[in-house]
Design a protein around this motif. Structure first.
Motif, mmCIF file in Angstrom:
data_model
loop_
_atom_site.group_PDB
_atom_site.id
_atom_site.type_symbol
_atom_site.label_atom_id
_atom_site.label_comp_id
_atom_site.label_asym_id
_atom_site.label_seq_id
_atom_site.Cartn_x
_atom_site.Cartn_y
_atom_site.Cartn_z
ATOM 1 N N ASN A 57 0.838 -1.205 0.000
ATOM 2 C CA ASN A 57 0.000 0.000 0.000
ATOM 3 C C ASN A 57 0.873 1.255 0.000
ATOM 4 N N ARG A 58 1.925 1.229 0.798
ATOM 5 C CA ARG A 58 2.835 2.379 0.855
ATOM 6 C C ARG A 58 3.555 2.575 -0.477
ATOM 7 N N TRP A 59 3.992 1.486 -1.097
ATOM 8 C CA TRP A 59 4.647 1.575 -2.399
ATOM 9 C C TRP A 59 3.696 2.224 -3.407
ATOM 10 N N GLU A 60 2.471 1.734 -3.432
ATOM 11 C CA GLU A 60 1.478 2.282 -4.352
ATOM 12 C C GLU A 60 1.196 3.757 -4.047
ATOM 13 N N GLN A 61 1.082 4.094 -2.768
ATOM 14 C CA GLN A 61 0.816 5.480 -2.390
ATOM 15 C C GLN A 61 1.970 6.388 -2.798
ATOM 16 N N SER A 62 3.189 5.906 -2.657
ATOM 17 C CA SER A 62 4.349 6.698 -3.080
ATOM 18 C C SER A 62 4.275 7.010 -4.569
ATOM 19 N N MET A 63 3.900 6.023 -5.358
ATOM 20 C CA MET A 63 3.798 6.253 -6.804
ATOM 21 C C MET A 63 2.629 7.179 -7.131
ATOM 22 N N THR A 64 1.533 7.037 -6.417
ATOM 23 C CA THR A 64 0.383 7.918 -6.626
ATOM 24 C C THR A 64 0.735 9.347 -6.266
ATOM 25 N N ASP A 65 1.367 9.534 -5.110
ATOM 26 C CA ASP A 65 1.751 10.879 -4.668
ATOM 27 C C ASP A 65 2.741 11.536 -5.623
ATOM 28 N N ASP A 76 8.838 14.842 -19.962
ATOM 29 C CA ASP A 76 9.802 15.892 -19.618
ATOM 30 C C ASP A 76 10.971 15.290 -18.835
ATOM 31 N N PRO A 77 12.182 15.361 -19.369
ATOM 32 C CA PRO A 77 13.337 14.759 -18.684
ATOM 33 C C PRO A 77 13.542 15.281 -17.261
ATOM 34 N N ASP A 78 13.370 16.573 -17.060
ATOM 35 C CA ASP A 78 13.557 17.133 -15.716
ATOM 36 C C ASP A 78 12.507 16.611 -14.746
ATOM 37 N N ARG A 79 11.289 16.538 -15.223
ATOM 38 C CA ARG A 79 10.206 16.018 -14.364
ATOM 39 C C ARG A 79 10.428 14.544 -14.034
ATOM 40 N N ILE A 80 10.850 13.792 -15.023
ATOM 41 C CA ILE A 80 11.101 12.360 -14.806
ATOM 42 C C ILE A 80 12.245 12.179 -13.812
ATOM 43 N N ARG A 81 13.328 12.918 -14.015
ATOM 44 C CA ARG A 81 14.487 12.816 -13.118
ATOM 45 C C ARG A 81 14.073 13.159 -11.682
ATOM 46 N N GLU A 82 13.323 14.258 -11.511
ATOM 47 C CA GLU A 82 12.909 14.661 -10.167
ATOM 48 C C GLU A 82 11.935 13.652 -9.562
ATOM 49 N N CYS A 83 11.068 13.082 -10.384
ATOM 50 C CA CYS A 83 10.136 12.056 -9.900
ATOM 51 C C CYS A 83 10.910 10.838 -9.399
ATOM 52 N N LEU A 84 11.922 10.422 -10.142
ATOM 53 C CA LEU A 84 12.736 9.281 -9.714
ATOM 54 C C LEU A 84 13.442 9.573 -8.390
ATOM 55 N N SER A 125 8.119 0.339 -13.796
ATOM 56 C CA SER A 125 8.867 0.112 -15.032
ATOM 57 C C SER A 125 8.405 1.050 -16.148
ATOM 58 N N ALA A 126 7.126 1.408 -16.156
ATOM 59 C CA ALA A 126 6.625 2.358 -17.154
ATOM 60 C C ALA A 126 7.301 3.714 -16.981
ATOM 61 N N LEU A 127 7.500 4.128 -15.734
ATOM 62 C CA LEU A 127 8.221 5.380 -15.480
ATOM 63 C C LEU A 127 9.672 5.257 -15.952
ATOM 64 N N LEU A 128 10.287 4.141 -15.672
ATOM 65 C CA LEU A 128 11.680 3.941 -16.058
ATOM 66 C C LEU A 128 11.828 3.901 -17.578
ATOM 67 N N ALA A 129 10.863 3.302 -18.269
ATOM 68 C CA ALA A 129 10.877 3.304 -19.739
ATOM 69 C C ALA A 129 10.718 4.728 -20.264
ATOM 70 N N ALA A 130 9.870 5.514 -19.616
ATOM 71 C CA ALA A 130 9.723 6.927 -20.003
ATOM 72 C C ALA A 130 11.045 7.658 -19.793
ATOM 73 N N GLY A 131 11.745 7.307 -18.714
ATOM 74 C CA GLY A 131 13.056 7.895 -18.461
ATOM 75 C C GLY A 131 14.058 7.536 -19.546
ATOM 76 N N GLN A 132 13.947 6.332 -20.070
ATOM 77 C CA GLN A 132 14.825 5.938 -21.171
ATOM 78 C C GLN A 132 14.494 6.728 -22.439
ATOM 79 N N ARG A 133 13.210 6.842 -22.745
ATOM 80 C CA ARG A 133 12.795 7.585 -23.948
ATOM 81 C C ARG A 133 13.209 9.056 -23.866
ATOM 82 N N ALA A 134 13.205 9.602 -22.642
ATOM 83 C CA ALA A 134 13.547 11.017 -22.453
ATOM 84 C C ALA A 134 15.052 11.254 -22.345
ATOM 85 N N GLY A 135 15.836 10.173 -22.384
ATOM 86 C CA GLY A 135 17.285 10.324 -22.308
ATOM 87 C C GLY A 135 17.815 10.506 -20.900
ATOM 88 N N VAL A 136 17.000 10.168 -19.903
ATOM 89 C CA VAL A 136 17.416 10.281 -18.499
ATOM 90 C C VAL A 136 18.139 9.020 -18.049
#
Length: 186
Positions: A57-65, A76-84, A125-136
């Motif tokens: 639940n906490r893992w899911e909440q972290s991703m939701t938040d 957006d590479p900056d947004r993705i990097r900061e999200c990670l 993994s979807a976020l991480l794939a987005a990070g790959q597409r954005a060059g992060v």
């Protein structure tokens, strides 16, 4: 905090110091008798299942938040990097409470917990794939491997602090730099 929550909190503290703690150990940590503990949880597996559910639940909440869908959609590479970075900080905060969940074998064998873990890992993994597409992040590694690397660095953080070799206040920077140094796009 009700009695059930107080028992779960005490069980978490005990399991974080000794993942093999018995029901008797956890009852003692909660300041209750074993019979009282068994009124709430008929077995160790049932107690672990509840803690595993709360950890997920906490893992899911972290991703939701962190607004994973919005960040992924932005590209957006900056947004993705900061999200990670934010997710790693949140995961470390969750680890403070649920560190045992990273290594407990029961939590990796309960079918419903395994299924939910897979669902959450796919979102990550979807976020991480987005990070790959954005060059992060490195594009030469599968996104799921990058997700396993998150897990690996969290286990390393748990082991380092449990052994007393690294202070908790250093972990955020250590984990973030280790993760990004190994996974950043070159």
């Amino acid at each position: 905090m009700n009695s059930r929550d107080a028992i779960l909190a005490a069980a978490l503290r005990r399991l974080n110091t000794d993942p093999r703690a018995s029901m008797t150990d956890m009852a003692g940590a909660a300041g209750v008798g074993r019979a009282t503990l068994h009124r709430y949880f008929s077995s160790r597996d049932e107690l672990l299942h509840e803690l595993g559910t709360r950890s997920l639940n906490r893992w899911e909440q972290s991703m939701t938040d962190a607004d994973l869908p919005g960040v992924i959609e932005s590209g957006d590479p900056d947004r993705i990097r900061e999200c990670l970075r934010e997710l790693l900080r949140r995961y470390l905060a969750d680890y403070d409470e649920f560190g045992f969940a990273l290594i407990d074998p029961y939590l990796r064998t309960a079918p419903d917990l395994v299924e939910r873990t897979e669902e959450l890992a796919e979102r990550e993994s979807a976020l991480l794939a987005a990070g790959q597409r954005a060059g992060v992040l490195r594009a030469d590694l599968p996104p799921r491997w990058l997700s396993f690397a998150v897990y690996g660095v969290l286990v390393a953080a748990r082991d380092a602090t449990t052994s007393g070799r690294v202070a908790r206040h250093d972990l955020d920077e250590f984990v973030i730099s280790t993760y990004f140094d190994g996974t950043a796009a070159r």
